[in-house]
Structures are given as structure tokens and as C-alpha cells.
Scaffold this active site. Sequence first.
Site, PDB file in Angstrom:
ATOM      1  N   ARG A   8      11.128  -4.132   0.258  1.00 19.20           N
ATOM      2  CA  ARG A   8       9.677  -4.268   0.094  1.00 19.20           C
ATOM      3  C   ARG A   8       9.240  -5.726  -0.091  1.00 19.20           C
ATOM      4  NH1 ARG A   8       8.012   0.998  -3.637  1.00 19.20           N
ATOM      5  NH2 ARG A   8       9.017   2.563  -2.300  1.00 19.20           N
ATOM      6  N   ASP A  30      -5.600   4.313 -10.421  1.00 19.43           N
ATOM      7  CA  ASP A  30      -4.271   3.917  -9.976  1.00 19.43           C
ATOM      8  C   ASP A  30      -4.180   2.400 -10.109  1.00 19.43           C
ATOM      9  OD1 ASP A  30      -2.045   5.649  -8.158  1.00 19.43           O
ATOM     10  OD2 ASP A  30      -1.824   3.482  -8.112  1.00 19.43           O
TER      11      ASP A  30
END
Length: 285
Positions: free
Chosen positions: A49, A150
Site C-alpha cells: 500500500r 469513518d
Amino acid sequence: MSLITSNSARLLRHQLILSDGELARFGKLIYRRAGIVVNAHKREMIFNRLSRRVHELALNNFSEYAQILESHPEHPEWQTFINALTTNLTSFFREAHHFPVLAQHAHQRRNGYRVWCTAASTGEEPCSIAMTLNETLGASLSGPRIWASDIDTDVLARAEAGVYRLSDLDTLSLMQKRHYFLRGSGENSEMVKVKRELLASINYLQLNLLDANWASVPESVDAIFCRNVMIYFDAPTQERLLQRFARMLKPGGLLFVGHSEHFNYPNIPLRLRGQSVYEVLESRA
């Protein structure tokens, strides 16, 4: 991206090495900012990532990327870093046994029922909550009754757009598909969009559960969904969050957690009511 550029990116990632020291630095950074615990078992995930970001910024190694984050606590790269290292696995009516419990609880309380979904991801969970409340209480006539937060701004943007693949609705009934979604046409015939009326009952917002102030969510709620989140936190962080959740819940309020999450903190007024559902025991302090 051209084939040459794509090959160059793969070559660069192949040449990069994530050392133990760099892994430890990233572990400290994500723990300090988001409470997420990473270890050597997450090395491949972190490498995959973050190597893409190292390439995009034309950096030479992971240490240079860590230095950007360490240079300033408000550096704009922090949000990209957090977005890269958060996991967003979700689906409509995931862990389906929770929703009849929610429906029964809402039916018993009815007026002013409010829910906080602490890990909205791409929106499937808050939409599932919204459908359950609509079918139990009727459509909301006074604005949002679900606060869906979130830490990841990328997934929140997708949640607010409310666009999904038709195949994502496989767990929904035909009535739910017709009542809450619009199907695309032509080249978009395999896509659907959540109807405006359902989205209006959800207030999406960016929030870090480690923030000292949760002013953007209500002071008290009837239910909290925090499912498959605290598995990424260590025990002290879990205990702090559970204490805060217990204070937010109205007497008799419910906390829904993930199927693999089990908590036994004697000083927290929560008791296990059913399968991964906790009930607050006493009035909020």
C-alpha cells in the site's frame, strides 16, 4: 497509465525494501494517529500500500516517506497515509443477526431513535441500518437519525455518493431493491444508486475515534455500531473507547460489535445481551 510507466512502477516497488526499522516507524505513526496496531505480520500489506505512494511522490525509499509524516502533525499527507492503512471490508446486512435485534430495540423506543455507525466505510452498513429503521419506524421526517463516521475520507466520498454494483444487493429482498435503489440504464445497467430519501436519513462525517472531542456526533444515542474495528486496537485503547461508548448510550442502549470481538472489562457498565451485542447497564455518568 502507459505500459512503460506501469512497468517502471512495478520495477521501483521491486527495488524497494521495507526494513524492520521503517516498519516500526510506520507502526508507531499509525498507532499514534489512529490507534491501529500493526506488526511484522502486516509487512506485506504495508509494503504494497505504501510503495505505490512512495512512487507517486518520486521518493527514493520508505524512510523519506516517513520523514514527510514526521515533519508536521498536520501535514496533508497524513490523511492519505491513514486511508492507505485502514481496512474497509463491508457488505449490506453483514452479520445479519444484528438487524432484527436493532429493529426490536427501535420498536420499543420509537421516538427520536438515534444510531451512531462508527465505521461507515463505503456506506453499506449505515444503509442497512437506515433500511431497518425505515421498515420499523417509517421514513424519517425530521432529518438524519443515523450518524455514520469513518477516519478514511476516500470511502466516505463513496458512501455519500451511494453508488454500488447491482451484484452488491444480492443479500437484499426484491422489495428493498425496488424501494431504496435506482437502477442505471445503458452502460450503467449493472449499477445502482441509493435513493435520496434513504440517504437523507444518514449524516456522513469524517471522525477519528481517538479524537478527544466527538462533538460532531450526538451526545447520547440509542445504539452504536462499532463492528470489526476494535480488533485493530490494543487493550488500553479498547477499554477507553468502551468507556466512552457506555457514557454516550442512553440507559438500555445497545452496542453492536463484530463476531470475533469479545470484551470483559469489569469497570465498564456493559453486559453481553446476545451474540456480539452489549447493553449498557446504568444511567450515563
